[in-house]
Design an enzyme around this catalytic site. Structure first.
Site, PDB file in Angstrom:
ATOM      1  N   ALA A  66     -11.569  -5.796  48.341  1.00  0.00           N
ATOM      2  CA  ALA A  66     -12.985  -5.792  47.582  1.00  0.00           C
ATOM      3  C   ALA A  66     -13.297  -4.305  47.481  1.00  0.00           C
ATOM      4  O   ALA A  66     -12.869  -3.866  47.976  1.00  0.00           O
ATOM      5  CB  ALA A  66     -13.558  -6.715  48.355  1.00  0.00           C
ATOM      6  N   GLY A 105      -8.465  -8.196  50.195  1.00  0.00           N
ATOM      7  CA  GLY A 105      -8.759  -9.197  48.739  1.00  0.00           C
ATOM      8  C   GLY A 105      -8.098  -9.272  47.755  1.00  0.00           C
ATOM      9  O   GLY A 105      -7.186  -9.886  47.140  1.00  0.00           O
ATOM     10  N   GLU A 108      -5.049 -11.437  49.216  1.00  0.00           N
ATOM     11  CA  GLU A 108      -5.837 -12.952  48.894  1.00  0.00           C
ATOM     12  C   GLU A 108      -5.405 -13.209  47.738  1.00  0.00           C
ATOM     13  O   GLU A 108      -5.102 -13.974  47.517  1.00  0.00           O
ATOM     14  CB  GLU A 108      -7.046 -12.859  49.671  1.00  0.00           C
ATOM     15  CG  GLU A 108      -7.400 -12.771  50.762  1.00  0.00           C
ATOM     16  CD  GLU A 108      -8.490 -13.248  51.265  1.00  0.00           C
ATOM     17  OE1 GLU A 108      -9.807 -11.703  50.441  1.00  0.00           O
ATOM     18  OE2 GLU A 108      -9.585 -13.424  52.253  1.00  0.00           O
ATOM     19  N   GLU A 128     -10.016  -6.844  57.446  1.00  0.00           N
ATOM     20  CA  GLU A 128     -11.450  -6.983  57.107  1.00  0.00           C
ATOM     21  C   GLU A 128     -11.913  -6.640  58.683  1.00  0.00           C
ATOM     22  O   GLU A 128     -13.107  -6.468  58.318  1.00  0.00           O
ATOM     23  CB  GLU A 128     -11.690  -8.536  56.221  1.00  0.00           C
ATOM     24  CG  GLU A 128     -11.560  -8.283  55.124  1.00  0.00           C
ATOM     25  CD  GLU A 128     -10.150  -9.103  54.634  1.00  0.00           C
ATOM     26  OE1 GLU A 128      -9.140  -8.218  55.615  1.00  0.00           O
ATOM     27  OE2 GLU A 128     -10.446  -9.251  53.815  1.00  0.00           O
TER      28      GLU A 128
HETATM   29  C1  3H9 Z   1     -11.875  -7.469  51.794  1.00  0.00           C
HETATM   30  O1  3H9 Z   1     -10.859  -7.406  50.316  1.00  0.00           O
HETATM   31  C2  3H9 Z   1     -12.709  -8.813  51.908  1.00  0.00           C
HETATM   32  C3  3H9 Z   1     -12.203 -10.152  50.964  1.00  0.00           C
HETATM   33  O2  3H9 Z   1     -11.513 -10.147  52.425  1.00  0.00           O
HETATM   34  C4  3H9 Z   1     -13.378 -11.023  50.495  1.00  0.00           C
HETATM   35  C5  3H9 Z   1     -13.642 -10.669  49.242  1.00  0.00           C
HETATM   36  C6  3H9 Z   1     -14.927 -11.842  48.498  1.00  0.00           C
HETATM   37  N1  3H9 Z   1     -13.031  -0.283  48.040  1.00  0.00           N
HETATM   38  O3  3H9 Z   1      -8.243   5.853  52.335  1.00  0.00           O
HETATM   39  P1  3H9 Z   1      -8.408   7.255  51.432  1.00  0.00           P
HETATM   40  C7  3H9 Z   1     -11.841   4.873  48.366  1.00  0.00           C
HETATM   41  S1  3H9 Z   1     -12.817  -5.902  51.651  1.00  0.00           S
HETATM   42  C8  3H9 Z   1     -14.070   1.114  47.774  1.00  0.00           C
HETATM   43  O4  3H9 Z   1      -8.513   7.996  51.772  1.00  0.00           O
HETATM   44  P2  3H9 Z   1      -4.861   6.647  51.380  1.00  0.00           P
HETATM   45  C9  3H9 Z   1     -12.074   5.364  49.287  1.00  0.00           C
HETATM   46  O5  3H9 Z   1     -12.708   5.702  49.968  1.00  0.00           O
HETATM   47  C10 3H9 Z   1     -11.461  -4.766  51.893  1.00  0.00           C
HETATM   48  N2  3H9 Z   1     -13.416   2.099  47.727  1.00  0.00           N
HETATM   49  O6  3H9 Z   1      -6.987   7.163  50.775  1.00  0.00           O
HETATM   50  C11 3H9 Z   1     -11.755   6.493  49.146  1.00  0.00           C
HETATM   51  O7  3H9 Z   1     -12.458   6.832  48.135  1.00  0.00           O
HETATM   52  P3  3H9 Z   1     -12.867   8.890  48.010  1.00  0.00           P
HETATM   53  C12 3H9 Z   1      -9.803  -5.050  52.775  1.00  0.00           C
HETATM   54  C13 3H9 Z   1     -12.066   1.988  48.655  1.00  0.00           C
HETATM   55  O8  3H9 Z   1      -3.998   6.725  50.698  1.00  0.00           O
HETATM   56  C14 3H9 Z   1      -9.987   6.642  47.834  1.00  0.00           C
HETATM   57  O9  3H9 Z   1     -10.593   5.026  47.630  1.00  0.00           O
HETATM   58  N3  3H9 Z   1      -9.436  -3.452  51.949  1.00  0.00           N
HETATM   59  C15 3H9 Z   1     -12.125   1.238  48.648  1.00  0.00           C
HETATM   60  O10 3H9 Z   1      -5.406   7.215  52.924  1.00  0.00           O
HETATM   61  C16 3H9 Z   1      -9.397   6.859  48.789  1.00  0.00           C
HETATM   62  O11 3H9 Z   1      -9.062   5.961  49.915  1.00  0.00           O
HETATM   63  C17 3H9 Z   1     -10.136  -2.600  53.188  1.00  0.00           C
HETATM   64  O12 3H9 Z   1     -10.370  -3.079  54.278  1.00  0.00           O
HETATM   65  C18 3H9 Z   1     -12.231  -0.060  49.043  1.00  0.00           C
HETATM   66  N4  3H9 Z   1     -11.513  -1.068  48.992  1.00  0.00           N
HETATM   67  O13 3H9 Z   1      -5.847   5.024  51.926  1.00  0.00           O
HETATM   68  C19 3H9 Z   1      -8.654  -1.182  52.265  1.00  0.00           C
HETATM   69  N5  3H9 Z   1     -10.216   1.700  49.595  1.00  0.00           N
HETATM   70  O14 3H9 Z   1     -11.690  10.026  47.525  1.00  0.00           O
HETATM   71  C20 3H9 Z   1      -9.323  -0.181  52.648  1.00  0.00           C
HETATM   72  C21 3H9 Z   1     -10.341   2.820  49.584  1.00  0.00           C
HETATM   73  O15 3H9 Z   1     -14.179   9.069  47.037  1.00  0.00           O
HETATM   74  N6  3H9 Z   1      -8.802   0.840  52.765  1.00  0.00           N
HETATM   75  N7  3H9 Z   1     -11.722   3.557  48.825  1.00  0.00           N
HETATM   76  O16 3H9 Z   1     -12.899   9.409  49.315  1.00  0.00           O
HETATM   77  C22 3H9 Z   1      -7.343   1.549  53.284  1.00  0.00           C
HETATM   78  O17 3H9 Z   1      -7.585   1.214  53.631  1.00  0.00           O
HETATM   79  C23 3H9 Z   1      -6.480   3.204  52.353  1.00  0.00           C
HETATM   80  O18 3H9 Z   1      -8.123   3.918  51.551  1.00  0.00           O
HETATM   81  C24 3H9 Z   1      -5.500   2.240  51.861  1.00  0.00           C
HETATM   82  C25 3H9 Z   1      -5.326   4.069  50.990  1.00  0.00           C
HETATM   83  C26 3H9 Z   1      -4.332   2.533  52.733  1.00  0.00           C
HETATM   84  C27 3H9 Z   1      -6.339   1.695  50.662  1.00  0.00           C
END
Ligand code: 3H9
Length: 692
Positions: A66, A105, A108, A128
């Site tokens: 998400a 998400g 999902e 999450e």
């Molecule tokens: C969910 O999904 C709820 C659902 O179950 C239900 C919904 C109804 N959103 O980490 P990075 C940004 S909860 C917005 O440096 P990497 C991050 O802030 C979500 N922004 O890169 C950064 O911005 P900036 C479950 C996001 O390559 C840029 O992207 N998912 C999101 O080291 C690069 O990120 C998670 O918890 C996001 N979801 O790692 C996954 N994700 O450059 C969370 C990232 O401005 N994300 N950004 O600082 C991660 O774990 C890592 O970002 C990922 C990439 C592994 C994907």
């Protein structure tokens, strides 16, 4: 190719429609992505030339979850559950084609498709829980149907991603594509489904992995029990267990409805807000106001570490593990042997736990060079001094280092308190000097305070900031002041804890209150663990403090079986009536009247001055932003993540409340509680540290 909206495209190859999501950096499920998915699948359904649909992502990853930035804001349609319904209820097979990370998400979405194909490097997960949430779009209902409730809970409670090969073995993906050929392979896979008239597999209809767990609540009880310590204080864990139990026991639609309700409730909780705050805080910490991507960095091919004690050894391990050779310097062979033996033992223990192979241990040890010759540091691109906290000694070392290190080498001190500018001034190259304050155990703790001296060059700072993630650290840039950010604030808490026990609170009461708050341990248990005799000397001790008295009695902490607490053979702590008597007598001798002290006062006296000091640090510009201070406390001092760090916590308590209590304390106890001007200002404006 036609554009569905700015972040989604639609194309048709033969009889296969391809819906491509292109929303950098991580294809998070923003309104546009949700809309693109829904319209794309609906378009394919309505297109008579199409027999199957592939969902594919452009850029470095499949959908990573998400869009966290949308949380807590008004949400625009289409909502994710409606998007998922459109996918799952499609009459033509939908295939999710996965590369990069399919998280939250995003995973999902994939679980709602009828089939999944992934490249071998793809990773899957439901992280999450790390945001104080449970999966809210079917993850707790669909994953258990594919892999069983226990494995699903393992994935959900750890929040740790798993790889594509496991996904294939566990039945999460149906096929593996060739690396780099996901698009072609996914289209071919979809064509085969059409040719074979393959059924529309809906995970929701599966039951074979759930049936064996039905009527066995003990499965869930065992998970609760095994993780009781880890789950302490967190709200989301129990909800995750409950939701997976629902998957086993309730009809699918009811399980989904309950999951959604729990997800929405958690989304509004302070805990989840705190954890989301930290997600962005950790990423913000890497950004330094006046240092852009154009700032040149220096290559670091070899690191020198001065001092093979606990800190030096731990610091060296970070680089060895990251593939960077280390030259470790000591003044005696015994010290060197002792240090290297600890490094080896640490690695071997990791290998014993199965988290490293023996070959990896050998590889790491081979990157380590040991020497008694200071001149060997001439080869290093970065030298980190890690001797004990003594300014004269550090000055001497830096003077000597100045004569040995190659031009342009970065010279760092691991000092935890001392004036980095004074250390830099002993060299002819203060622009190359800075502080790298690691936290003990340095090979484990993720925090690195990067201390920017008055003359540290931008390039040196940028190099160390970029190096931090490479060695598994979160670097937070701080300014020169006594104790920098973390220890400077800690000193406030330690002072109050010491005063509280004189005034009548027992050490165990103080420790209990702080442990209940969520810290790993209170100040007295921590002192016992570290050793009360650190920085204490038998020759000069005159019974001037409680610590002096305890050390003089031989009560020097856990290692001697007694400190503030008594310890049994297994190092279990027991309150000591003897210590209580010592404290009472000491207070009487000092003329401090003892009284009943409430838990609330203990907490506020220990936490609010620390927050106040944080405000002063911000005022003085010693930290760039309040969230950096939060990162320091969560990563370096065990501040509970669900409270978001001290500055975030102050925001949740309300700055007015914090200010009023500080003023009360100031009136009773004096100017140690004098509120910072920034706190006064923000409280008056109704502001917060987060938005300051
Ligand atoms: C969910 O999904 C709820 C659902 O179950 C239900 C919904 C109804 N959103 O980490 P990075 C940004 S909860 C917005 O440096 P990497 C991050 O802030 C979500 N922004 O890169 C950064 O911005 P900036 C479950 C996001 O390559 C840029 O992207 N998912 C999101 O080291 C690069 O990120 C998670 O918890 C996001 N979801 O790692 C996954 N994700 O450059 C969370 C990232 O401005 N994300 N950004 O600082 C991660 O774990 C890592 O970002 C990922 C990439 C592994 C994907």
């Amino acid at each position: 190719m036609t554009s569905i909206n700015p972040v989604a495209d639609y194309s048709v190859e033969g009889e296969v429609a391809i819906v491509t999501i292109n929303s950098p950096p991580v294809n998070a499920l923003s309104q546009g992505v949700r809309e693109g998915l829904k319209l794309g699948v609906e378009k394919a359904e309505a297109d008579p030339a199409v027999a199957a649909t592939v969902i594919l992502c452009a850029g470095r990853t499949f959908i990573a979850g998400a869009d966290i930035t949308e949380f807590g804001k008004p949400h625009a349609a289409p909502y994710l559950p409606d998007v998922l319904d459109a996918i799952e209820n499609a009459k033509k097979p939908v295939v999710a084609a996965i590369h990069g990370t399919s998280l939250g998400g995003g995973f999902e979405v994939a679980l709602t498709a009828h089939y999944r194909i992934a490249v071998p490097s793809a990773r899957f997960g439901l992280p999450e829980i790390k945001l104080g949430l449970i999966p809210g779009a079917g993850g707790t209902q669909r994953l258990p149907r594919l892999v069983g409730p226990e494995r699903a809970l393992d994935v959900i409670l750890s929040g740790t991603p798993f790889g594509a090969r496991d996904a294939k073995d566990w039945g999460v993906v149906d096929a593996l594509a060739e690396e780099g050929k996901l698009r072609e392979d996914a289209i071919a896979f979809a064509r085969r489904l059409v040719a074979d008239k393959a059924p529309l597999n809906k995970v929701r209809d599966r039951d074979e992995k759930l049936a064996p767990a039905r009527g066995k609540p003990e499965i869930f009880e065992a998970i609760r029990k095994a993780n009781a310590r880890k789950f302490r204080g967190f709200e989301a864990w129990e909800k995750a267990i409950l939701s997976v139990k629902n998957a086993v026991e309730l009809p699918f639609d009811q399980g989904i409805a309950e999951e959604r309700a729990m997800f929405m409730a958690l989304l509004g909780s302070t805990q989840s807000k705190a954890q989301r705050h930290l997600f962005f805080a950790e990423r913000a910490a890497a950004k330094i106001a006046d240092i852009g991507a154009e700032t040149p960095t220096k290559p670091i091919h070899r690191v020198g570490v001065i001092g093979a004690g606990t800190m030096g050894g731990g610091i060296a391990m970070n680089f060895l593990s990251a593939g960077i050779p280390v030259t470790l310097v000591e003044t005696s062979k015994e010290a060197l042997d002792r240090g290297v033996a600890i490094i080896r033992r640490n690695y071997e223990n990791t290998a014993k736990k199965g988290r490293m192979t023996l070959e990896q241990v050998v590889e790491r040890m081979e990157r380590l060079s040991l020497t008694l010759d200071f001149r060997a540091l001439a080869e290093a691109d970065l030298v980190i001094e890690a001797v004990y906290e003594n300014m004269d000694l550090k000055k001497l070392i830096f003077e000597k280092l100045d004569g040995v290190a190659k031009p342009g080498a970065i010279l760092a001190s691991n000092t935890s308190y001392l004036d980095v500018d004074a250390i830099a001034a002993t060299t002819k190259r203060p622009e190359d000097v800075l502080g790298m304050h690691f936290f003990s155990p340095a090979n484990v703790m993720r925090l690195l305070e990067i201390v920017r001296g008055a003359k540290t060059s931008k390039s040196v700072l940028a190099t160390v900031a970029a190096l931090a993630p490479k060695i598994g650290k979160v670097g937070v840039t701080v300014g020169v002041c006594h104790g920098f950010v973390g220890n400077r604030m800690l000193a406030e808490r330690q002072r109050e804890a010491g005063k509280l026990i004189l005034e009548g609170a027992t050490p165990w009461a103080v420790d209990r209150v702080l442990a209940d708050f969520g810290l790993p341990m209170g100040p007295f248990a921590m002192s016992d663990l570290a050793g009360l005799d650190i920085g204490w000397s038998a020759e000069t001790s005159k019974g001037a403090t409680i610590r002096d008295i305890l050390c003089e009695e031989g009560r020097r902490g856990q290692k001697t079986g007694a400190g503030f607490y008594d310890y049994d053979e297994q190092r279990n702590a027991k309150p000591s009536a003897h210590v209580e008597a010592i404290i009472r007598a000491f207070a009487a001798a000092k003329g401090v009247a003892q009284r009943e002290i409430s838990d609330a006062e203990i907490l506020e006296r220990c936490i609010y001055p620390l927050i106040n000091e944080g405000a002063k640090i911000l005022e003085e510009g010693k930290a760039q932003r309040a969230s950096d201070i939060d990162v320091v406390w969560v990563m370096g001092y065990g501040w509970p993540v669900y409270r978001g760090g001290p500055m975030f916590y102050a925001d949740t308590v309300g700055l007015k409340t914090v200010l009023e209590r500080l003023k009360d304390f100031q009136a009773t106890f004096g100017d140690e509680f004098k509120p910072a001007a920034l706190l006064e200002k923000l409280a008056a404006e109704g502001g917060t540290f987060s938005k300051a």
